[in-house]
Design a protein around this motif. Structure first.
Motif, PDB file in Angstrom:
ATOM      1  N   SER A 269      -4.045   1.240  -2.520  1.00 29.12           N
ATOM      2  CA  SER A 269      -2.698   0.747  -2.817  1.00 29.12           C
ATOM      3  C   SER A 269      -2.793  -0.547  -3.607  1.00 29.12           C
ATOM      4  O   SER A 269      -3.498  -1.481  -3.208  1.00 29.12           O
ATOM      5  CB  SER A 269      -1.907   0.509  -1.535  1.00 29.12           C
ATOM      6  OG  SER A 269      -0.641  -0.077  -1.833  1.00 29.12           O
ATOM      7  N   ASP A 270      -2.037  -0.585  -4.731  1.00 30.59           N
ATOM      8  CA  ASP A 270      -1.953  -1.827  -5.506  1.00 30.59           C
ATOM      9  C   ASP A 270      -0.622  -2.544  -5.257  1.00 30.59           C
ATOM     10  O   ASP A 270      -0.278  -3.496  -5.961  1.00 30.59           O
ATOM     11  CB  ASP A 270      -2.138  -1.554  -6.995  1.00 30.59           C
ATOM     12  CG  ASP A 270      -1.100  -0.568  -7.548  1.00 30.59           C
ATOM     13  OD1 ASP A 270      -0.188  -0.162  -6.783  1.00 30.59           O
ATOM     14  OD2 ASP A 270      -1.205  -0.201  -8.733  1.00 30.59           O
ATOM     15  N   ALA A 271       0.100  -2.114  -4.235  1.00 30.49           N
ATOM     16  CA  ALA A 271       1.398  -2.700  -3.927  1.00 30.49           C
ATOM     17  C   ALA A 271       1.244  -4.082  -3.305  1.00 30.49           C
ATOM     18  O   ALA A 271       0.269  -4.367  -2.607  1.00 30.49           O
ATOM     19  CB  ALA A 271       2.180  -1.793  -2.976  1.00 30.49           C
TER      20      ALA A 271
END
Length: 398
Positions: free
Chosen positions: A140-142
């Motif tokens: 996840s790059d959130a």
């Protein structure tokens, strides 16, 4: 060669290498208690425990982690294959390798606790054998992933009984975006990075003198962009590039998330913090405690670390040295003391010992020993009155 080196004394044989320590009672039990406590926390957060090997082949252990870890790694030759092996200096790359080998592209959360070994200590009087604890979130790059990891790091310190009082946030994207606009050579990049890392403003001014005026002023501003949350507003007034604005947005949003869970933690923004430049790609963070100069825990985003294993994945995580926390714990807590039981006493005594051991430690005396031997480890003694064995205060305790 001296006579002393040919004939080492018994004391010499007992000496451990500099920076290598053993943990004795009661500290070893406190260390184990912290380990169990943290694993319980990570399990409740949904992190899966992994146990990477202590040693691996170098081409796997050092892949994608840069020169710094290479210098920190002890190396040896595998007697079976003849290949070079390394004893892990950091478990994070091992977690990245494990993630890269798993099928699918979903989010994975890993935690780990284990011994590491460094060729040199991290600081003056530092250990070369940290007990590394860490959590990594892959896939996840959130910003929500960054916020989760930062909050879990702070919860970890709370679980250890040493809550952080200060949180430092930085973002490697600011420096990387500025650097991309300068077009300077690799040698100049390294020199400028070292000057910024040392916060040597005269060197930064000198090395940036040949840059275009706009980039030069932005680079020179980095060491000065340090302080409270208002630093983000000051940086926005100076940095109007899209990449820079995105990095500042990320800092602001993560800071807001942390403030909700940890309103008493003082948040410090430092855009000149370049720790892990060759490794981190985005948000970086470190937790501190008042009166201590070094960080209790630190971490950051390191997207793409799995590329060397054929699977570039977004990733963020943190780690801490459990051994380094131990002196703080020992200063705050007294380990539980045991109940001393007689060497003999019949079945009634055996039943009393079994029942008592459900809730607290019990030490049985050995024939011929002295009560004084237990004065530091026991605060009560099993005593029989009217046929019933009960713990009574240990009168021989000093």
């Amino acid at each position: 060669m001296s006579d002393a080196s040919l004939n080492p004394t018994a004391t010499d044989r007992w000496m451990l290498p500099e920076g290598i320590e053993e943990v004795l009672p009661p500290g070893a039990w406190q260390l184990e208690s912290l380990r169990r406590r943290l694993l319980d926390v990570y399990q409740r957060w949904g992190y899966q425990l992994i146990v990477p090997p202590l040693a691996e082949f170098l081409d796997s252990l050092l892949t994608g982690v840069g020169h710094d870890l290479d210098l920190k790694t002890f190396k040896l030759t595998d007697q079976l294959s003849g290949k070079m092996m390394g004893i892990r200096a950091d478990m994070t790359p091992q977690a990245a390798r494990i993630d890269a080998r798993q099928p699918g592209n979903g989010i994975r959360r890993y935690c780990y606790i284990g011994s590491t070994l460094l060729t040199r200590p991290k600081g003056v009087n530092g250990s070369r054998a940290p007990v590394q604890v860490g959590c990594e979130l892959f896939g996840s790059d959130a910003l929500a992933a960054d916020a989760e990891v930062v909050c879990l790091m702070l919860h970890s310190l709370e679980a250890c009984g040493v809550p952080a009082t200060h949180l430092e946030l930085g973002h490697m994207g600011v420096y990387r975006a500025l650097l991309a606009r300068t077009g300077i050579s690799e040698a100049e990049t390294v020199a400028l990075f070292e000057a910024l890392k040392r916060r040597s403003i005269p060197d930064v001014d000198h090395l940036s003198a040949s840059l275009p005026e706009n980039e030069r002023e932005l680079i020179r501003a980095l060491p000065r962009l340090s302080g409270g949350l208002d630093v983000i507003g000051k940086a926005r007034a100076l940095l109007d590039h899209a990449d820079l604005t995105a990095a500042l947005d990320a800092l602001e949003q993560v800071a807001q998330c942390v403030q909700k869970d940890f309103p008493d933690v003082d948040i410090h923004i430092d855009l000149g913090e370049l720790r892990g430049y060759t490794y981190h790609t985005g948000l970086t963070f470190s937790a501190y405690r008042s009166g201590m100069g070094s960080a209790l825990a630190h971490g950051g985003r390191y997207d793409g670390v799995g590329a060397s294993f054929g699977r570039p994945r977004p990733a963020t995580g943190f780690s801490l040295d459990l051994r380094a926390l131990l002196p703080l714990i020992q200063a705050q807590a007294t380990p539980p003391l045991a109940v001393l039981a007689p060497a003999e006493g019949g079945e009634a005594l055996e039943a009393a010992i079994r029942e008592l051991r459900r809730t607290r430690p019990v030490i049985r005396r050995m024939p011929g020993d002295a009560l004084e031997d237990y004065s530091d480890s026991c605060d009560a003694m099993l005593t029989c009155k009217d046929g019933v064995w009960r713990p009574e205060p240990f009168s021989n305790r000093s």
